[in-house]
Write a protein that holds these residues in place. Structure first.
Motif, PDB file in Angstrom:
ATOM      1  N   ALA A   1       1.404  12.790 -11.071  1.00 54.56           N
ATOM      2  CA  ALA A   1       1.668  11.355 -11.102  1.00 54.56           C
ATOM      3  C   ALA A   1       1.320  10.658  -9.801  1.00 54.56           C
ATOM      4  N   THR A   2       0.839   9.428  -9.937  1.00 51.74           N
ATOM      5  CA  THR A   2       0.762   8.484  -8.828  1.00 51.74           C
ATOM      6  C   THR A   2       2.109   7.780  -8.730  1.00 51.74           C
ATOM      7  N   GLU A   3       2.512   7.441  -7.519  1.00 47.11           N
ATOM      8  CA  GLU A   3       3.807   6.786  -7.297  1.00 47.11           C
ATOM      9  C   GLU A   3       3.601   5.426  -6.644  1.00 47.11           C
ATOM     10  N   ILE A   4       4.315   4.417  -7.146  1.00 46.40           N
ATOM     11  CA  ILE A   4       4.331   3.104  -6.506  1.00 46.40           C
ATOM     12  C   ILE A   4       5.770   2.791  -6.132  1.00 46.40           C
ATOM     13  N   LEU A   5       5.995   2.495  -4.851  1.00 46.95           N
ATOM     14  CA  LEU A   5       7.345   2.363  -4.297  1.00 46.95           C
ATOM     15  C   LEU A   5       7.567   0.968  -3.750  1.00 46.95           C
TER      16      LEU A   5
ATOM     17  N   LYS B   1      -6.490  13.023   6.562  1.00 45.77           N
ATOM     18  CA  LYS B   1      -6.237  11.737   7.205  1.00 45.77           C
ATOM     19  C   LYS B   1      -4.881  11.177   6.785  1.00 45.77           C
ATOM     20  N   LEU B   2      -4.116  10.713   7.752  1.00 41.30           N
ATOM     21  CA  LEU B   2      -2.808  10.125   7.484  1.00 41.30           C
ATOM     22  C   LEU B   2      -2.929   8.616   7.297  1.00 41.30           C
ATOM     23  N   PHE B   3      -2.416   8.114   6.166  1.00 42.27           N
ATOM     24  CA  PHE B   3      -2.268   6.685   5.940  1.00 42.27           C
ATOM     25  C   PHE B   3      -0.773   6.380   6.013  1.00 42.27           C
ATOM     26  N   THR B   4      -0.363   5.566   6.973  1.00 37.23           N
ATOM     27  CA  THR B   4       1.061   5.322   7.176  1.00 37.23           C
ATOM     28  C   THR B   4       1.326   3.841   7.391  1.00 37.23           C
ATOM     29  N   LYS B   5       2.555   3.420   7.070  1.00 37.40           N
ATOM     30  CA  LYS B   5       2.904   1.998   7.141  1.00 37.40           C
ATOM     31  C   LYS B   5       4.410   1.871   7.318  1.00 37.40           C
ATOM     32  N   ILE B   6       4.824   0.838   8.030  1.00 32.93           N
ATOM     33  CA  ILE B   6       6.244   0.480   8.135  1.00 32.93           C
ATOM     34  C   ILE B   6       6.529  -0.560   7.056  1.00 32.93           C
ATOM     35  N   LEU B   7       7.474  -0.244   6.185  1.00 30.50           N
ATOM     36  CA  LEU B   7       7.806  -1.130   5.079  1.00 30.50           C
ATOM     37  C   LEU B   7       9.178  -1.763   5.284  1.00 30.50           C
ATOM     38  N   LYS B   8       9.262  -3.038   4.929  1.00 29.58           N
ATOM     39  CA  LYS B   8      10.542  -3.752   4.940  1.00 29.58           C
ATOM     40  C   LYS B   8      10.879  -4.214   3.529  1.00 29.58           C
ATOM     41  N   LYS B   9      12.021  -4.828   3.379  1.00 28.09           N
ATOM     42  CA  LYS B   9      12.489  -5.265   2.066  1.00 28.09           C
ATOM     43  C   LYS B   9      11.424  -6.089   1.349  1.00 28.09           C
ATOM     44  N   GLY B  10      11.115  -5.691   0.125  1.00 26.31           N
ATOM     45  CA  GLY B  10      10.126  -6.394  -0.670  1.00 26.31           C
ATOM     46  C   GLY B  10       8.721  -5.846  -0.554  1.00 26.31           C
ATOM     47  N   ASP B  11       8.477  -4.935   0.398  1.00 20.12           N
ATOM     48  CA  ASP B  11       7.149  -4.350   0.571  1.00 20.12           C
ATOM     49  C   ASP B  11       6.918  -3.238  -0.457  1.00 20.12           C
ATOM     50  N   VAL B  12       5.632  -3.056  -0.799  1.00 24.17           N
ATOM     51  CA  VAL B  12       5.243  -2.087  -1.823  1.00 24.17           C
ATOM     52  C   VAL B  12       4.164  -1.167  -1.268  1.00 24.17           C
ATOM     53  N   PHE B  13       4.221   0.118  -1.626  1.00 19.96           N
ATOM     54  CA  PHE B  13       3.232   1.089  -1.150  1.00 19.96           C
ATOM     55  C   PHE B  13       2.931   2.071  -2.280  1.00 19.96           C
ATOM     56  N   VAL B  14       1.679   2.550  -2.315  1.00 23.35           N
ATOM     57  CA  VAL B  14       1.234   3.472  -3.361  1.00 23.35           C
ATOM     58  C   VAL B  14       0.911   4.839  -2.761  1.00 23.35           C
ATOM     59  N   PHE B  15       1.377   5.906  -3.431  1.00 23.67           N
ATOM     60  CA  PHE B  15       1.059   7.282  -3.060  1.00 23.67           C
ATOM     61  C   PHE B  15       0.198   7.883  -4.167  1.00 23.67           C
TER      62      PHE B  15
END
Length: 223
Positions: free
Chosen positions: A116-120, A139-153
């Motif tokens: 599965a792909t995950e969307i958080l 390669k590392l893809f990284t991000k700082i997320l705050k309330k309301g932010d969305v990221f895909v794995f």
């Protein structure tokens, strides 16, 4: 030569067919509510399905995701899963939902979902998230997320979430499979049953055997 081209074409078509089916199969009916009653159910996609005439709204409902999970463990996180076992109507629909709670500086440790792909989406707090691509780039893809932010794995890649804040954090994620699976890297490598030969891990990680012995003796949280 013509035969070689024909064989190559057949191989390509076979691979394309395999890749096209390398996900949850699409349902051929509106729904297939899972039941355990083999006398009245119809067996579809690995589950017995309720007679559509007997299906009710409750088969597509659950509650309680407003309740925080227990994060008093070594990694400081808790995953609450909503799948076909909790909502029978999810059967054959190819999706799973999770709530993830993080204590301050807690993490959902590096893991993969093989199917599965995950969307958080972050509901509360601040998370450091990331995933690593496959060899040889890693390669590392990284991000700082705050309330309301969305990221895909992306499907199958190692990923993680870490609560950088002094307060609790909460995230919700959707996964593109009825049975996404999860492989937590540390658990699989150092907590397998039976244990992987320490000589294998000593060479793989290029560390002293005492380090491997120590890691294999730890209690790995089945998060």
């Amino acid at each position: 030569m013509r035969g070689v081209h024909l064989l190559s074409s057949l191989v390509v078509l076979a691979l394309a067919s395999f890749l096209a089916s390398a996900t949850d199969p699409g349902p051929l009916q509106d729904f297939c509510v899972a039941v355990n009653d083999i006398k009245t159910g119809l067996f579809v996609n690995g589950k017995f399905c309720k007679n559509p005439d007997d299906v009710v709204a409750e088969d597509f409902f659950t509650s309680g995701l407003d309740m925080p999970g227990d994060t008093s463990n070594k990694v400081g996180s808790n995953v609450t899963t909503v799948n076909v076992d909790r909502i029978p109507g999810l059967n054959t629909l190819g999706i799973t939902l999770v709530r993830i709670d993080y204590a301050p500086y807690g993490e959902n440790p590096p893991h993969t979902h093989p199917r599965a792909t995950e969307i958080l989406v972050v509901a509360e707090g601040t998370l450091e998230v990331g995933f690593v691509t496959s060899n040889p780039q890693n390669k590392l893809f990284t991000k700082i997320l705050k309330k309301g932010d969305v990221f895909v794995f992306p499907i199958g890649l190692i990923h993680f979430q870490f609560n950088r804040g002094h307060e609790n954090a909460v995230a919700f994620a959707g996964l593109s499979s009825q049975n996404p699976g999860v492989i937590t890297i540390a658990n699989a490598v150092f907590g397998s049953n039976p244990r992987i030969n320490p000589d294998v891990l000593t060479k793989a990680f290029q560390v002293d055997k005492n380090v491997i012995d120590y890691l294999q003796k730890q209690f790995w949280v089945p998060n």
